[in-house]
Write an enzyme that holds these catalytic residues in place. Structure first.
Site, PDB file in Angstrom:
ATOM      1  CG  ASP A  64      -0.429   0.022   2.531  1.00 57.26           C
ATOM      2  OD1 ASP A  64       0.791  -0.199   2.665  1.00 57.26           O
ATOM      3  OD2 ASP A  64      -1.173   0.251   3.494  1.00 57.26           O
ATOM      4  N   PRO A  65       0.326   2.406  -0.273  1.00 51.13           N
ATOM      5  CG  PRO A  65      -1.059   3.965  -1.325  1.00 51.13           C
ATOM      6  CD  PRO A  65      -1.103   2.689  -0.536  1.00 51.13           C
TER       7      PRO A  65
END
Length: 226
Positions: A64-65
């Site tokens: 995920d970011p």
């Protein structure tokens, strides 16, 4: 391989699905409620903007970011210019310096030059709340990015998938190994890089697989400064 397919052709229908609408609505509601969500709304789908569907040669899967200020901009492992290179990317650069002759480690972590050559830098979850890793992990993004991988698997030929860590490897379990190349290693995070990411030679192997198919190799060298 069908050259003229676009992202819209292969995953456009997902945008009409209720799960996808719910995901977007949730993220937008969180932003409206004053929560800081990364990346900014305009950057969430950047992986698909920088790398058109028919140009995909290599896929690097992230999780995920980044959840710190000004880091995430829609390409996995990449950070905006002027932001300190994160630890996992530091290890990727270390591996590149060992693996690719003449590679010089840049003073930044901005990977746009890879994306523009056909390296799809795809996180499996496309948003995150500031300071809370995996906070958007069960919203529906995973379903969407599964569809992205399925589309590449189905419509493309000879794509090299670099799957680092168990999360990425699970995500790639349905990739057809007869049609595509799948290279696996531990994650480049400082917690696991020494268990086999460093020394994996995935970057040179990816290029050899591309050359074997008559495709152009990736120039992994990034601008030294921006």
């Amino acid at each position: 391989m069908t050259q003229q397919l676009t992202w819209h052709d292969v995953i456009g229908a997902e945008k009409e699905q209720s799960y996808f609408q719910q995901t977007l609505n949730f993220v937008e509601a969180e932003r409206q409620a004053g929560k800081v969500i990364y990346p900014p709304a305009k950057d969430v789908f950047n992986a698909f903007r920088y790398t058109e569907f028919q140009d995909v040669k290599v896929v690097i899967l992230g999780q995920d970011p980044y959840h710190g200020p000004n880091q995430a901009h829609g390409l996995c492992f990449s950070v905006l210019p002027g932001i300190k290179t994160p630890p996992s990317l530091v290890n990727m650069y270390k591996e590149l310096a060992q693996d690719i002759q003449g590679f010089q480690i840049p003073a930044h972590g901005y990977l746009e030059a890879w994306a523009k050559q056909g390296v799809l830098l795809l996180n499996t979850v496309l948003t995150v709340e500031q300071g809370k890793a995996h906070s958007h992990a069960s919203l529906g993004w995973e379903t969407f990015t599964d569809k992205v991988i399925e589309a590449i698997n189905q419509h493309q030929q000879g794509v090299v998938f670099l799957l680092w860590g168990s999360h990425a490897q699970k995500k790639g379990r349905f990739i057809d190994r007869h049609k595509h190349v799948v290279l696996t290693a531990p994650h480049p995070s400082p917690l696991s890089a020494h268990r086999g990411f460093l020394g994996c030679k995935h970057f040179s192997q990816a290029n050899q697989h591309l050359l074997d198919q008559g495709k152009q190799a990736i120039d992994w060298q990034l601008p030294l400064s921006l």
